[in-house]
Design a protein around this motif. Structure first.
Motif, PDB file in Angstrom:
ATOM      1  N   ASN A 368       6.727  -0.071  56.125  1.00  0.00           N
ATOM      2  CA  ASN A 368       7.771  -0.075  55.102  1.00  0.00           C
ATOM      3  C   ASN A 368       8.290   1.325  54.804  1.00  0.00           C
ATOM      4  N   VAL A 369       7.373   2.292  54.730  1.00  0.00           N
ATOM      5  CA  VAL A 369       7.784   3.674  54.454  1.00  0.00           C
ATOM      6  C   VAL A 369       8.674   4.208  55.573  1.00  0.00           C
ATOM      7  N   ILE A 370       8.302   3.945  56.828  1.00  0.00           N
ATOM      8  CA  ILE A 370       9.082   4.448  57.960  1.00  0.00           C
ATOM      9  C   ILE A 370      10.420   3.730  58.050  1.00  0.00           C
ATOM     10  N   LYS A 371      10.441   2.441  57.795  1.00  0.00           N
ATOM     11  CA  LYS A 371      11.702   1.688  57.816  1.00  0.00           C
ATOM     12  C   LYS A 371      12.686   2.270  56.816  1.00  0.00           C
ATOM     13  N   ARG A 372      12.211   2.552  55.596  1.00  0.00           N
ATOM     14  CA  ARG A 372      13.083   3.140  54.581  1.00  0.00           C
ATOM     15  C   ARG A 372      13.521   4.548  54.990  1.00  0.00           C
ATOM     16  N   ALA A 373      12.600   5.330  55.557  1.00  0.00           N
ATOM     17  CA  ALA A 373      12.938   6.696  55.966  1.00  0.00           C
ATOM     18  C   ALA A 373      14.004   6.705  57.052  1.00  0.00           C
ATOM     19  N   VAL A 374      13.924   5.757  57.995  1.00  0.00           N
ATOM     20  CA  VAL A 374      14.939   5.667  59.050  1.00  0.00           C
ATOM     21  C   VAL A 374      16.309   5.355  58.444  1.00  0.00           C
ATOM     22  N   LEU A 375      16.339   4.490  57.444  1.00  0.00           N
ATOM     23  CA  LEU A 375      17.600   4.171  56.770  1.00  0.00           C
ATOM     24  C   LEU A 375      18.249   5.412  56.162  1.00  0.00           C
ATOM     25  N   LEU A 376      17.413   6.319  55.646  1.00  0.00           N
ATOM     26  CA  LEU A 376      17.931   7.482  54.925  1.00  0.00           C
ATOM     27  C   LEU A 376      18.127   8.714  55.806  1.00  0.00           C
ATOM     28  N   THR A 377      17.576   8.690  57.014  1.00  0.00           N
ATOM     29  CA  THR A 377      17.637   9.865  57.886  1.00  0.00           C
ATOM     30  C   THR A 377      18.983   9.952  58.594  1.00  0.00           C
ATOM     31  N   GLU A 378      19.600  11.132  58.535  1.00  0.00           N
ATOM     32  CA  GLU A 378      20.890  11.353  59.197  1.00  0.00           C
ATOM     33  C   GLU A 378      20.747  12.160  60.478  1.00  0.00           C
ATOM     34  N   GLY A 379      19.656  12.891  60.622  1.00  0.00           N
ATOM     35  CA  GLY A 379      19.452  13.710  61.813  1.00  0.00           C
ATOM     36  C   GLY A 379      18.552  13.049  62.826  1.00  0.00           C
ATOM     37  N   ALA A 380      17.910  13.865  63.653  1.00  0.00           N
ATOM     38  CA  ALA A 380      17.083  13.349  64.744  1.00  0.00           C
ATOM     39  C   ALA A 380      15.638  13.111  64.320  1.00  0.00           C
ATOM     40  N   GLN A 381      15.223  13.747  63.208  1.00  0.00           N
ATOM     41  CA  GLN A 381      13.834  13.635  62.790  1.00  0.00           C
ATOM     42  C   GLN A 381      13.728  13.185  61.334  1.00  0.00           C
ATOM     43  N   ILE A 382      12.661  12.461  61.054  1.00  0.00           N
ATOM     44  CA  ILE A 382      12.340  12.105  59.668  1.00  0.00           C
ATOM     45  C   ILE A 382      11.694  13.309  59.004  1.00  0.00           C
ATOM     46  N   LYS A 383      12.270  13.719  57.868  1.00  0.00           N
ATOM     47  CA  LYS A 383      11.756  14.891  57.162  1.00  0.00           C
ATOM     48  C   LYS A 383      11.280  14.499  55.766  1.00  0.00           C
ATOM     49  N   MET A 384      10.642  15.441  55.102  1.00  0.00           N
ATOM     50  CA  MET A 384      10.004  15.166  53.814  1.00  0.00           C
ATOM     51  C   MET A 384      10.982  14.649  52.776  1.00  0.00           C
ATOM     52  N   GLU A 385      12.221  15.122  52.801  1.00  0.00           N
ATOM     53  CA  GLU A 385      13.153  14.785  51.727  1.00  0.00           C
ATOM     54  C   GLU A 385      13.539  13.308  51.695  1.00  0.00           C
ATOM     55  N   VAL A 386      13.297  12.560  52.786  1.00  0.00           N
ATOM     56  CA  VAL A 386      13.642  11.135  52.776  1.00  0.00           C
ATOM     57  C   VAL A 386      12.440  10.253  52.431  1.00  0.00           C
ATOM     58  N   LEU A 387      11.286  10.874  52.173  1.00  0.00           N
ATOM     59  CA  LEU A 387      10.107  10.100  51.786  1.00  0.00           C
ATOM     60  C   LEU A 387      10.106   9.871  50.277  1.00  0.00           C
ATOM     61  N   PRO A 388       9.557   8.769  49.803  1.00  0.00           N
ATOM     62  CA  PRO A 388       9.490   8.524  48.357  1.00  0.00           C
ATOM     63  C   PRO A 388       8.690   9.629  47.666  1.00  0.00           C
ATOM     64  N   PRO A 389       9.195  10.202  46.575  1.00  0.00           N
ATOM     65  CA  PRO A 389       8.454  11.248  45.860  1.00  0.00           C
ATOM     66  C   PRO A 389       7.063  10.787  45.449  1.00  0.00           C
TER      67      PRO A 389
END
Length: 458
Positions: A368-389
């Motif tokens: 679930n965390v990765i699915k949400r992060a992919v939705l929010l990621t605009e670049g090539a990598q998932i970074k800290m800023e797209v993870l839930p605080p």
């Protein structure tokens, strides 16, 4: 194909309106309710394939309402809305038959993916027609088993390779979300029955009065609502494998019926006088301690020995840190395919964080965390800023507990945990005291007393 019907239950009118508009545009029929009692009345009048339900309602909590939904409409897939700080509670709802959960803040695309997954399982569930039944036993969405690199994974791989070619019953033990059904499918796929049906039934989601019909089938007129003959899971799995998930949730009466079938290899549909031979391999799973159930006369010892001819233990994700990169990449690939993105990988800091997180929801939570992060990621990598605080905070709290000298008294342990929970919730609510008190299920006076006790600025 007719439109799927969705019921949204949330006490916040804005969320009901948002989801109503979003899903209506996607072609669904949507009904909303803002209280549990209102939802009950609606459920008794109309059928819904999917129910999206907030965990905290004015008149019910999520577990109470989930139980009522499963009794009124046992085939509905229930998706729970919860705060990230309530993931442990969300895991409890999965044990009670919820399909999945989504965490706040809500992203419509994320909920849509979850609804699509729910509808796929609804379409493939055991139904009253032969078409639905065949879908259940032939469709295996996302059944890829990911082998990790940890010592636990290596032992698991050896055990599956050893037991799969036999016909011994297998009992799989593990917390919710550790992949028990995936392990069961891996055993089936490597067995001599791999070209025969694999049928999975969630015993935890079966109301007591319907369990007999689901397992053994019924004939027309056997009970109110039995408008036609129906095959049960044993018949559907004939020649193949029957996976009984959360077997510990079966009532004592249904345990007796199940034991009789395992002993005699014969079933009798409800309302029928005719017995039928069945050839089925049993794989059972539970997240409960069945030995405790036996001590308290809640689980039959003779049934335990029938299903426990070989035991497999699935370790929780927090004890398999070496496997996290492999699982994370698998879930990333799956999310890319479902969402239509091309995210390549993870920033090193994200993987480091994943390895430190407790993961109370195990693989399901990571997914679930990765699915949400992919939705929010605009670049090539998932970074800290797209993870839930809250995920970052929870990980930091866990690290602090591990690196801090343990308190000397039980009271000190409780006080430390309370303080951390209050601080994390205040951060989650933006220092909103009323919302914090609501999330912590205390009144404002109690919260302020705690703030003073722990010298938290306010």
């Amino acid at each position: 194909m007719s439109k799927a019907h969705i019921l949204v239950i949330d006490d916040e009118a804005d969320i009901c309106l948002l989801l109503n508009k979003f899903f209506t545009k996607k072609g669904y029929e949507v009904t909303t309710a803002q209280e549990g009692k209102e939802a009950e009345k609606i459920l008794k009048k109309q059928t819904f394939e999917v129910v999206i339900c907030d965990f905290k309602l004015p008149d019910y909590d999520g577990l109470e309402l989930l139980e009522k939904i499963k009794i009124i409409q046992p085939r509905s897939r229930v998706i729970i809305i919860t705060g990230y700080s309530d993931v442990r509670i969300a895991v409890q709802t999965l044990k009670k038959g919820a399909f999945d959960y989504v965490t706040k803040p809500l992203y419509p695309d994320e909920i849509h993916l979850t609804v699509q997954n729910a509808l796929e399982q609804t379409e493939s569930a055991v139904g009253d027609t032969k078409t639905k039944a065949s879908q259940k036993v032939t469709k295996q969405p996302d059944s890829t088993f990911v082998w990790g690199e940890s010592s636990q994974s290596q032992v698991l791989q050896k055990h599956i390779a050893l037991i799969a070619p036999t016909d011994l019953s297998v009992l799989i033990l593990g917390e919710t979300g550790t992949g028990k059904e995936y392990a069961a499918r891996a055993i089936h796929d490597k067995s001599k029955r791999n070209n025969q049906p694999f049928v999975a039934v969630d015993c935890g989601a079966l109301p007591n009065e319907l369990a007999g019909s689901e397992l053994f089938g019924h004939v027309k007129g056997a009970f109110t609502g039995a408008v036609s003959d129906k095959k049960g899971c044993f018949e559907l799995a004939h020649g193949g494998t029957l996976f009984l998930d959360e077997i510990g949730n079966l009532s004592y009466d249904n345990q007796i019926k199940l034991l009789r079938v395992l002993q005699d290899h014969k079933i009798k549909r409800l309302g029928s006088e005719t017995e039928q031979n069945v050839d089925v391999r049993i794989i059972a799973a539970t997240n409960e301690d069945l030995s405790t159930g036996m001590d308290e006369d809640e689980f039959r010892e003779d049934l335990f020995h029938r299903v426990n001819e070989f035991r497999i233990d699935l370790a929780p994700l927090r004890k398999r840190k070496a496997d996290i990169p492999a699982f994370a990449q698998h879930f990333l690939t799956k999310a890319n395919a479902r969402i239509g993105r091309e995210v390549v990988g993870f920033d090193d800091s994200v993987l480091d964080l994943f390895k430190e997180k407790p993961w109370h929801g195990n693989l399901r939570e990571l997914d679930n965390v990765i699915k949400r992060a992919v939705l929010l990621t605009e670049g090539a990598q998932i970074k800290m800023e797209v993870l839930p605080p809250e995920l970052i905070q929870a990980t930091q709290d866990a690290q602090e507990v591990m690196t801090t000298e343990f308190p000397t008294t039980l009271r000190a342990v409780v006080e430390k945990a309370e303080k951390q929970a209050i601080l994390a919730t205040l951060q989650h609510t933006g220092n909103n005291k009323s919302e914090t008190a609501k999330l912590l299920d205390v009144d404002r006076k109690t919260l302020y007393n705690k703030l003073n006790q722990y010298e938290i600025e306010h």
